[in-house]
Scaffold this motif. Structure first.
Motif, mmCIF file in Angstrom:
data_model
loop_
_atom_site.group_PDB
_atom_site.id
_atom_site.type_symbol
_atom_site.label_atom_id
_atom_site.label_comp_id
_atom_site.label_asym_id
_atom_site.label_seq_id
_atom_site.Cartn_x
_atom_site.Cartn_y
_atom_site.Cartn_z
ATOM 1 N N SER A 285 -1.864 2.119 -17.723
ATOM 2 C CA SER A 285 -0.486 1.654 -17.556
ATOM 3 C C SER A 285 -0.038 1.906 -16.127
ATOM 4 N N CYS A 286 -0.406 3.071 -15.606
ATOM 5 C CA CYS A 286 -0.085 3.406 -14.220
ATOM 6 C C CYS A 286 -0.917 4.595 -13.770
ATOM 7 N N LEU A 287 -0.913 4.804 -12.470
ATOM 8 C CA LEU A 287 -1.556 5.989 -11.904
ATOM 9 C C LEU A 287 -0.834 6.369 -10.626
ATOM 10 N N HIS A 288 -0.837 7.665 -10.368
ATOM 11 C CA HIS A 288 -0.172 8.205 -9.185
ATOM 12 C C HIS A 288 -1.099 9.211 -8.519
ATOM 13 N N ILE A 289 -1.113 9.169 -7.201
ATOM 14 C CA ILE A 289 -1.924 10.101 -6.406
ATOM 15 C C ILE A 289 -1.041 10.632 -5.295
ATOM 16 N N TYR A 290 -0.996 11.956 -5.178
ATOM 17 C CA TYR A 290 -0.269 12.613 -4.091
ATOM 18 C C TYR A 290 -1.177 13.684 -3.500
ATOM 19 N N MET B 202 0.844 -1.176 0.000
ATOM 20 C CA MET B 202 0.000 0.000 0.000
ATOM 21 C C MET B 202 0.892 1.244 0.000
ATOM 22 N N LYS B 203 0.573 2.181 -0.873
ATOM 23 C CA LYS B 203 1.384 3.387 -1.020
ATOM 24 C C LYS B 203 0.914 4.484 -0.073
ATOM 25 N N ASN B 204 1.857 5.303 0.347
ATOM 26 C CA ASN B 204 1.545 6.489 1.132
ATOM 27 C C ASN B 204 1.382 7.653 0.160
ATOM 28 N N ILE B 205 0.205 8.264 0.118
ATOM 29 C CA ILE B 205 -0.062 9.336 -0.837
ATOM 30 C C ILE B 205 0.351 10.710 -0.325
ATOM 31 N N PHE B 206 0.720 10.809 0.947
ATOM 32 C CA PHE B 206 0.916 12.125 1.545
ATOM 33 C C PHE B 206 2.312 12.696 1.346
ATOM 34 N N ILE B 207 2.329 13.999 1.077
ATOM 35 C CA ILE B 207 3.553 14.784 0.961
ATOM 36 C C ILE B 207 3.416 15.940 1.945
ATOM 37 N N ALA B 208 4.432 16.148 2.771
ATOM 38 C CA ALA B 208 4.389 17.242 3.750
ATOM 39 C C ALA B 208 4.468 18.581 3.029
ATOM 40 N N GLY B 209 3.490 19.431 3.281
ATOM 41 C CA GLY B 209 3.458 20.741 2.640
ATOM 42 C C GLY B 209 2.925 20.637 1.226
ATOM 43 N N GLN C 61 -5.525 3.355 3.072
ATOM 44 C CA GLN C 61 -6.327 2.160 2.796
ATOM 45 C C GLN C 61 -7.463 2.496 1.825
ATOM 46 N N VAL C 62 -8.152 3.592 2.058
ATOM 47 C CA VAL C 62 -9.243 4.018 1.170
ATOM 48 C C VAL C 62 -8.697 4.272 -0.237
ATOM 49 N N ILE C 63 -7.579 4.939 -0.328
ATOM 50 C CA ILE C 63 -6.973 5.228 -1.641
ATOM 51 C C ILE C 63 -6.547 3.929 -2.321
ATOM 52 N N CYS D 234 -2.250 21.179 -3.853
ATOM 53 C CA CYS D 234 -2.567 20.291 -2.726
ATOM 54 C C CYS D 234 -2.889 18.861 -3.170
ATOM 55 N N LEU D 235 -3.255 18.673 -4.442
ATOM 56 C CA LEU D 235 -3.594 17.343 -4.950
ATOM 57 C C LEU D 235 -3.025 17.185 -6.353
ATOM 58 N N PHE D 236 -2.361 16.055 -6.582
ATOM 59 C CA PHE D 236 -1.761 15.733 -7.876
ATOM 60 C C PHE D 236 -2.176 14.317 -8.238
ATOM 61 N N VAL D 237 -2.966 14.190 -9.299
ATOM 62 C CA VAL D 237 -3.399 12.894 -9.808
ATOM 63 C C VAL D 237 -2.881 12.780 -11.236
ATOM 64 N N PHE D 238 -2.238 11.650 -11.545
ATOM 65 C CA PHE D 238 -1.552 11.465 -12.821
ATOM 66 C C PHE D 238 -1.858 10.056 -13.321
ATOM 67 N N THR D 239 -2.538 9.946 -14.463
ATOM 68 C CA THR D 239 -2.842 8.642 -15.035
ATOM 69 C C THR D 239 -2.182 8.506 -16.400
ATOM 70 N N SER D 240 -1.881 7.262 -16.762
ATOM 71 C CA SER D 240 -1.264 6.960 -18.056
ATOM 72 C C SER D 240 -1.944 5.741 -18.658
ATOM 73 N N SER D 241 -2.156 5.802 -19.972
ATOM 74 C CA SER D 241 -2.772 4.681 -20.670
ATOM 75 C C SER D 241 -2.346 4.698 -22.139
ATOM 76 N N LYS D 242 -2.827 3.694 -22.858
ATOM 77 C CA LYS D 242 -2.525 3.611 -24.280
ATOM 78 C C LYS D 242 -3.209 4.737 -25.061
ATOM 79 N N HIS D 243 -4.419 5.097 -24.622
ATOM 80 C CA HIS D 243 -5.227 6.084 -25.344
ATOM 81 C C HIS D 243 -5.755 7.164 -24.396
ATOM 82 N N ARG D 244 -5.960 8.368 -24.918
ATOM 83 C CA ARG D 244 -6.318 9.533 -24.096
ATOM 84 C C ARG D 244 -7.641 9.386 -23.353
ATOM 85 N N LYS D 245 -8.669 8.819 -23.992
ATOM 86 C CA LYS D 245 -9.985 8.743 -23.341
ATOM 87 C C LYS D 245 -9.910 7.960 -22.037
#
Length: 142
Positions: free
Chosen positions: A78-83, A1-8, A62-64, A95-106
């Motif tokens: 392909s991947c996704l990142h949440i901070y 399980m990843k920690n999504i939090f970044i201080a500041g 856990q919720v994330i 305050c929030l950074f969500v980044f998704t990657s896939s084969k196609h834009r939709k």
């Protein structure tokens, strides 16, 4: 399980670094990014200077994790990142950074929208608005 939090606040360098790391993944055809930024809202006679974010981090992570699993089952990514920032974030900062990657834009775009809405609805992250006069109140999510 990843920690999504970044201080500041989430710094532009963190965002750029995340994008740069994906250049070697040549099966990716699209990225979609959501950046949540603290607004200097006017509330009554007060102006928001910052938001102080707090959370019970193990529960939020856990919720994330559950949201991530749901997204990977629903979308071909392909991947996704949440901070998410924890602590004080000034107006104008990220305050929030969500980044998704896939084969196609939709797929990437749809997944990002679903992720952001799910985070807002399900993750118990709390924000205390700090006003310019140093008074404060708990933020209501919209």
């Amino acid at each position: 399980m990843k920690n999504i939090f970044i201080a500041g606040p989430i710094l532009p360098e963190k965002i750029a670094e995340s994008i740069a790391k994906h250049q070697v993944k040549t099966t990716i055809g699209a990225h979609d990014i959501f950046l949540g930024q603290v607004r200097a809202d006017k509330v009554g006679e007060n102006i928001v200077a910052a938001i102080e974010y707090s959370a019970y981090e193990p529960m939020v992570n856990q919720v994330i994790h559950e949201i991530r699993e749901e997204v990977f089952a629903k979308y071909e990514l392909s991947c996704l990142h949440i901070y998410h920032a924890i602590g004080l974030v000034k107006a104008g900062e990220i305050c929030l950074f969500v980044f998704t990657s896939s084969k196609h834009r939709k797929m990437a775009m749809d997944a990002t929208r679903f992720l952001v809405e799910s985070i807002k609805a399900k993750a118990p992250i709390f924000g205390k608005e700090i006003f310019e006069d140093m008074s404060h109140q708990w933020k209501v999510n919209q």
